[in-house]
Design a protein around this motif. Structure first.
Motif, PDB file in Angstrom:
ATOM      1  N   VAL B 529      -3.656  67.899 -73.047  1.00 43.01           N
ATOM      2  CA  VAL B 529      -2.596  67.273 -72.251  1.00 43.01           C
ATOM      3  C   VAL B 529      -1.451  66.841 -73.167  1.00 43.01           C
ATOM      4  O   VAL B 529      -0.276  67.056 -72.864  1.00 43.01           O
ATOM      5  CB  VAL B 529      -3.143  66.051 -71.465  1.00 43.01           C
ATOM      6  CG1 VAL B 529      -2.002  65.258 -70.838  1.00 43.01           C
ATOM      7  CG2 VAL B 529      -4.113  66.505 -70.390  1.00 43.01           C
ATOM      8  N   TRP B 530      -1.808  66.278 -74.313  1.00 43.92           N
ATOM      9  CA  TRP B 530      -0.772  65.848 -75.264  1.00 43.92           C
ATOM     10  C   TRP B 530       0.079  67.044 -75.691  1.00 43.92           C
ATOM     11  O   TRP B 530       1.298  66.991 -75.699  1.00 43.92           O
ATOM     12  CB  TRP B 530      -1.426  65.201 -76.489  1.00 43.92           C
ATOM     13  CG  TRP B 530      -0.450  64.960 -77.603  1.00 43.92           C
ATOM     14  CD1 TRP B 530       0.392  63.891 -77.729  1.00 43.92           C
ATOM     15  CD2 TRP B 530      -0.186  65.832 -78.696  1.00 43.92           C
ATOM     16  NE1 TRP B 530       1.176  64.033 -78.847  1.00 43.92           N
ATOM     17  CE2 TRP B 530       0.841  65.212 -79.458  1.00 43.92           C
ATOM     18  CE3 TRP B 530      -0.696  67.056 -79.111  1.00 43.92           C
ATOM     19  CZ2 TRP B 530       1.355  65.811 -80.625  1.00 43.92           C
ATOM     20  CZ3 TRP B 530      -0.190  67.639 -80.264  1.00 43.92           C
ATOM     21  CH2 TRP B 530       0.820  67.016 -81.006  1.00 43.92           C
ATOM     22  N   SER B 533       2.285  68.302 -73.055  1.00 45.87           N
ATOM     23  CA  SER B 533       3.350  67.370 -72.717  1.00 45.87           C
ATOM     24  C   SER B 533       4.327  67.188 -73.878  1.00 45.87           C
ATOM     25  O   SER B 533       5.349  66.537 -73.727  1.00 45.87           O
ATOM     26  CB  SER B 533       2.762  66.011 -72.308  1.00 45.87           C
ATOM     27  OG  SER B 533       2.183  65.402 -73.445  1.00 45.87           O
ATOM     28  N   THR B 534       3.995  67.744 -75.058  1.00 48.89           N
ATOM     29  CA  THR B 534       4.851  67.589 -76.229  1.00 48.89           C
ATOM     30  C   THR B 534       5.701  68.838 -76.465  1.00 48.89           C
ATOM     31  O   THR B 534       6.836  68.760 -76.893  1.00 48.89           O
ATOM     32  CB  THR B 534       3.990  67.315 -77.471  1.00 48.89           C
ATOM     33  OG1 THR B 534       3.145  66.208 -77.195  1.00 48.89           O
ATOM     34  CG2 THR B 534       4.855  67.011 -78.681  1.00 48.89           C
ATOM     35  N   VAL B 540       8.910  64.647 -73.193  1.00 50.44           N
ATOM     36  CA  VAL B 540       7.969  64.899 -72.092  1.00 50.44           C
ATOM     37  C   VAL B 540       8.664  65.554 -70.904  1.00 50.44           C
ATOM     38  O   VAL B 540       8.147  66.479 -70.277  1.00 50.44           O
ATOM     39  CB  VAL B 540       7.321  63.572 -71.655  1.00 50.44           C
ATOM     40  CG1 VAL B 540       6.422  63.784 -70.462  1.00 50.44           C
ATOM     41  CG2 VAL B 540       6.551  62.959 -72.806  1.00 50.44           C
ATOM     42  N   SER B 543       8.622  69.305 -70.914  1.00 44.80           N
ATOM     43  CA  SER B 543       7.424  69.956 -71.427  1.00 44.80           C
ATOM     44  C   SER B 543       6.844  70.940 -70.410  1.00 44.80           C
ATOM     45  O   SER B 543       7.274  71.005 -69.270  1.00 44.80           O
ATOM     46  CB  SER B 543       6.375  68.891 -71.751  1.00 44.80           C
ATOM     47  OG  SER B 543       6.023  68.223 -70.564  1.00 44.80           O
ATOM     48  N   LEU B 545       3.969  70.747 -69.098  1.00 40.79           N
ATOM     49  CA  LEU B 545       3.289  69.981 -68.068  1.00 40.79           C
ATOM     50  C   LEU B 545       4.273  69.477 -67.019  1.00 40.79           C
ATOM     51  O   LEU B 545       3.966  69.453 -65.823  1.00 40.79           O
ATOM     52  CB  LEU B 545       2.566  68.790 -68.718  1.00 40.79           C
ATOM     53  CG  LEU B 545       1.195  68.438 -68.172  1.00 40.79           C
ATOM     54  CD1 LEU B 545       0.347  69.669 -67.992  1.00 40.79           C
ATOM     55  CD2 LEU B 545       0.504  67.458 -69.103  1.00 40.79           C
ATOM     56  N   ALA B 546       5.458  69.104 -67.484  1.00 43.53           N
ATOM     57  CA  ALA B 546       6.472  68.614 -66.562  1.00 43.53           C
ATOM     58  C   ALA B 546       6.853  69.714 -65.580  1.00 43.53           C
ATOM     59  O   ALA B 546       7.048  69.466 -64.387  1.00 43.53           O
ATOM     60  CB  ALA B 546       7.695  68.131 -67.326  1.00 43.53           C
ATOM     61  N   ARG B 564       4.085  63.159 -62.813  1.00 40.93           N
ATOM     62  CA  ARG B 564       3.080  62.675 -63.770  1.00 40.93           C
ATOM     63  C   ARG B 564       1.776  62.311 -63.065  1.00 40.93           C
ATOM     64  O   ARG B 564       0.680  62.581 -63.544  1.00 40.93           O
ATOM     65  CB  ARG B 564       3.626  61.461 -64.526  1.00 40.93           C
ATOM     66  CG  ARG B 564       4.600  61.869 -65.613  1.00 40.93           C
ATOM     67  CD  ARG B 564       5.368  60.691 -66.126  1.00 40.93           C
ATOM     68  NE  ARG B 564       6.286  60.209 -65.075  1.00 40.93           N
ATOM     69  CZ  ARG B 564       7.452  59.641 -65.326  1.00 40.93           C
ATOM     70  NH1 ARG B 564       7.842  59.452 -66.567  1.00 40.93           N
ATOM     71  NH2 ARG B 564       8.229  59.233 -64.356  1.00 40.93           N
ATOM     72  N   VAL B 567      -0.047  65.488 -62.157  1.00 39.32           N
ATOM     73  CA  VAL B 567      -0.717  66.068 -63.326  1.00 39.32           C
ATOM     74  C   VAL B 567      -1.984  65.271 -63.645  1.00 39.32           C
ATOM     75  O   VAL B 567      -3.054  65.841 -63.894  1.00 39.32           O
ATOM     76  CB  VAL B 567       0.236  66.092 -64.544  1.00 39.32           C
ATOM     77  CG1 VAL B 567      -0.528  66.416 -65.821  1.00 39.32           C
ATOM     78  CG2 VAL B 567       1.349  67.101 -64.320  1.00 39.32           C
ATOM     79  N   THR B 582      -4.901  60.743 -69.336  1.00 34.89           N
ATOM     80  CA  THR B 582      -3.717  61.573 -69.122  1.00 34.89           C
ATOM     81  C   THR B 582      -2.465  60.719 -68.936  1.00 34.89           C
ATOM     82  O   THR B 582      -1.424  60.986 -69.540  1.00 34.89           O
ATOM     83  CB  THR B 582      -3.918  62.476 -67.888  1.00 34.89           C
ATOM     84  OG1 THR B 582      -5.058  63.284 -68.104  1.00 34.89           O
ATOM     85  CG2 THR B 582      -2.699  63.356 -67.658  1.00 34.89           C
ATOM     86  N   LEU B 586       0.935  60.793 -71.038  1.00 33.41           N
ATOM     87  CA  LEU B 586       2.202  61.159 -70.391  1.00 33.41           C
ATOM     88  C   LEU B 586       3.229  60.046 -70.441  1.00 33.41           C
ATOM     89  O   LEU B 586       4.430  60.282 -70.563  1.00 33.41           O
ATOM     90  CB  LEU B 586       1.964  61.544 -68.925  1.00 33.41           C
ATOM     91  CG  LEU B 586       1.314  62.898 -68.687  1.00 33.41           C
ATOM     92  CD1 LEU B 586       1.178  63.154 -67.203  1.00 33.41           C
ATOM     93  CD2 LEU B 586       2.110  64.001 -69.348  1.00 33.41           C
TER      94      LEU B 586
END
Lengths: 54, 667
Positions: B529-530, B533-534, B540, B543, B545-546, B564, B567, B582, B586
């Motif tokens: 997840v990091w 998101s990085t 973030v 990213s 994930l976004a 967020r 996710v 998470t 985030l």
């Protein structure tokens, strides 16, 4: 039925009614062990009343 | 026979539920396996090793069973192990204070002709209840060694294992205990004997098998059918059709034998302790019993929030925040991304999650104590009326209540339920029981948004959750298994003082599982997840994930949730508590207070309630899904469980949020 047998409710066994609320499950005592029985299951046991010896 | 030198002596522990079988197993092997005082705790057979004077004993803890007829899936496990695997010694554990009932199973084991030692457990309870048991007499009648035991205090194990070693050294199987039955059962047995060919290839003693067929054991009928030519099987079937009440005769014969043995060896009449009677008058009362149960649940929640929650905040502020800033200053020469990985990804995710241990400890202690005291069967009894209304029986309540700790043992624990429709229904609704991992998430959200009212809000949400469970169970039993009957027959074990060792073992074991999960799966997931998101960079907001989360925003918007939160929800499929890890990653927070401020900043109270509902009802985690597949034996039922939880969770969350908006509550 098979479960009742395994827990000791066989032909001619003395059972004691321990708890009966008029509806819902009941508790009987058989062979020194307390057993919870659903209402429908308890209806299917046939018992004859007998005076307690004590 | 087939004793392999390197595996030592195989010892099977067999016994009815509540005879202390698991306590014996734990004491001997030190393997911290879960023990408890409700019927059928050991759902799978567990093995462990005991070593003494160079002799190795492999112990197998079989599921509790009252007889060797397979009435439920777990009784079948016990039966099949004894009949097929031929352990070197069977230790039949019996409850000395209800000896007559316990002797039924001993009789069945002797009918199998296995080398047996009888362990007379709870010898102290029997003595205190006014019973005197003549051990020598018992040994003489049974023809096997009998060893008194007080497993909870660790007394008698040495003598027990001496006896086991002696019996194993003799190495010879005893001739099976042969029973004579009254007509017409005896002639039915003779006819079966004449029809079924002598060279039948099944690993059971012949007479035992014939008796079990007359008793109507479905699993054995299937195996006999499979190994016979169709015309012979037809013949068998015709004979079995005449069996009538043979099972009554057979069980009656066994119990007559047990009663004879009992009368010969036991003197005195059992007294019932009066405090147990008064406790039952309250706890099993149709109204007061339910009230007592609900107050108990509420008391546990209160302890979780009043006692454990402040401790969790303290841990989080002192340890997590502190170590994050210390790491940051210590590693100031390292590249930015690596510091971010450690502080945001690992400490912010896993570290924060671990601070919830006190909250879980309260829950696990309460569960373990309730089980150990013997309360669970009472709860099942008072809940039977209610469970009946939703198409289940009191027995289903036991695995479901265990689900409060974790859903996986709830799903596997359903094996104690005899009828398949009732068992399947229980399995299918088990994922709706709010497990401890979800309680952790709920604790965070309610404490952040509702302060002093947190315990009350949590309790209310749990009630909502249970209402949904009731409706789903009702629909499943009404429409999917229409007209199927299931029964409720259950032993009520004696109460006993909670054993500190047993309760602590069980609590420790459950906490250990939580920490292991946090240190492995959740650690990896938090790093993933990091990373997502990085990268690809620019914070973030930009990213990978976004982008994924924004794709889900149209749905999230209906519940007041931003990307967020969506996710976080998705990652909770790995494990429910992942949500917190998470969010920690985030929101770039590494401590509890910062995280609380963070989530309060991105959603309204109405959206928070909607998210709690969503999280409670959302699809089961990976481990539960695997258990669902294993226990239903079907991908279709597993898919059904995933599908309905997905639909129901979104539906309820949308209704909650939109309802709150209409009423202008918390928006």
């Amino acid at each position: 039925m098979a479960r009742c047998l395994a827990l000791g409710c066989t032909l001619g066994t003395a059972v004691e009614m321990e708890r009966n609320e008029g509806r819902g499950p009941v508790v009987i005592k058989v062979r020194g062990v307390r057993v919870a029985l659903g209402r429908d299951e308890s209806m299917r046991l046939t018992v004859a009343a007998q005076e307690l010896a004590e | 026979m087939r004793s392999l030198p390197q595996s030592g002596i195989t010892v099977a522990l067999s016994g009815a539920p509540n005879t202390g079988k698991s306590t014996v197993f734990n004491a001997l092997t030190g393997l911290r396996q879960h023990t408890g005082n409700w019927p059928g705790k050991t759902v799978e057979r567990k093995t462990g090793v005991y070593r003494r004077n160079g002799t190795l004993f492999s112990l197998v803890d079989l599921p509790g069973s009252y007889s060797l007829t397979a009435n439920s899936a777990e009784e079948e496990v016990a039966r099949e192990f004894l009949a097929r695997e031929h352990p070197d010694v069977v230790v039949a554990i019996v409850d000395a204070s209800s000896l007559e009932r316990s002797l039924y199973l001993v009789g069945e084991i002797l009918e199998l002709g296995l080398p047996t030692v009888v362990a007379l457990n709870m010898a102290d309870v029997a003595k205190a209840a006014g019973l005197t048991i003549d051990i020598r007499r018992l040994e003489a009648v049974l023809g096997v060694p009998v060893v008194p035991l007080v497993a909870r205090r660790g007394e008698g194990f040495l003598e027990l294992m001496n006896a086991v070693e002696r019996v194993a050294a003799e190495g010879k199987a005893k001739p099976p205990l042969k029973r004579d039955f009254v007509p017409p059962t005896d002639s039915l047995l003779d006819s079966l004997d004449a029809i079924i060919p002598a060279d039948l290839e099944l690993p059971y003693p012949r007479r035992w098998l014939l008796v079990k067929l007359l008793e109507g054991d479905p699993a054995l009928e299937r195996s006999v059918k499979a190994s016979l030519p169709p015309d012979v099987w037809r013949h068998v079937k015709q004979t079995l059709a005449r069996r009538g009440e043979a099972s009554l005769t057979i069980a009656g014969t066994r119990y007559d034998w047990a009663a004879d043995v009992y009368r010969g060896a036991v003197r005195g009449k059992k007294k019932v302790t009066s405090w147990a009677d008064s406790a039952d008058r309250l706890l099993m009362h149709p109204v007061l019993g339910v009230a007592a149960f609900i107050s108990m649940v509420f008391a546990v929640y209160w302890l979780m929030f009043r006692l454990a929650s402040p401790l969790q905040r303290l841990l989080s502020d002192r340890l997590v925040d502190g170590s994050a800033s210390r790491v940051e200053s210590a590693l100031s020469s390292w590249p930015d991304w690596s510091v971010s990985l450690i502080t945001d990804g690992i400490i912010g995710g896993v570290g924060l999650l671990l601070t919830f241990l006190p909250i879980l400890a309260v829950l696990f202690l309460a569960l373990a104590a309730l089980e150990d005291v013997g309360y669970m069967a009472r709860a099942a009894f008072v809940m039977d009326r209610f469970m009946h209304r939703i198409g289940l029986r009191g027995k289903s309540f036991l695995p479901l209540f265990i689900g409060w700790g974790c859903n996986v043992p709830a799903i596997t624990g359903s094996r104690i339920i005899e009828s398949r429709p009732a068992r399947l229904t229980t399995i299918l609704v088990a994922p709706l029981v709010p497990c401890s991992a979800r309680m952790v998430v709920i604790a965070l959200f309610t404490a952040s948004f509702f302060g002093g009212a947190a315990a009350l809000v949590s309790w209310g949400m749990v009630m909502m959750n249970l209402a949904v469970l009731a409706v789903v169970a009702l629909l499943i039993s009404r429409f999917l298994f229409k007209g199927e009957q299931s029964s409720f027959v259950m032993e009520l074990p004696r109460y006993h003082m909670p054993n500190v060792r047993t309760v602590l073992f069980s609590t420790f074991e459950r906490l250990r599982r939580f920490v292991t999960l946090a240190g492995t799966v959740i650690l990896v997931m938090s790093i993933v997840v990091w990373a997502l998101s990085t990268f690809p960079g620019d914070g973030v907001e930009d990213s990978f994930l976004a982008h994924l989360g924004r794709g889900l925003e149209p749905v999230g918007g209906l519940m007041g949730l931003d990307w967020r939160m969506m996710v976080a929800l998705l990652t909770s499929f790995v494990a429910k508590e992942q949500t917190i890890a998470t969010l920690g990653v985030l929101l770039g927070t590494s401590g509890d207070s910062a995280l609380r401020a963070g989530i309060v900043g991105i959603m309204t109270p109405a959206a928070a309630v909607s998210f709690i509902a969503l999280q409670m009802l959302f699809v089961p985690c990976v481990a539960s899904t695997a258990a669902l597949r294993q226990e239903t034996g079907s991908w279709r039922w597993t898919g059904f469980a995933l599908g309905y939880t997905l639909a129901v969770s979104f539906l309820v969350a949308i209704v909650v949020y939109q309802g709150a908006r209409l009423l202008s509550l918390g928006v």
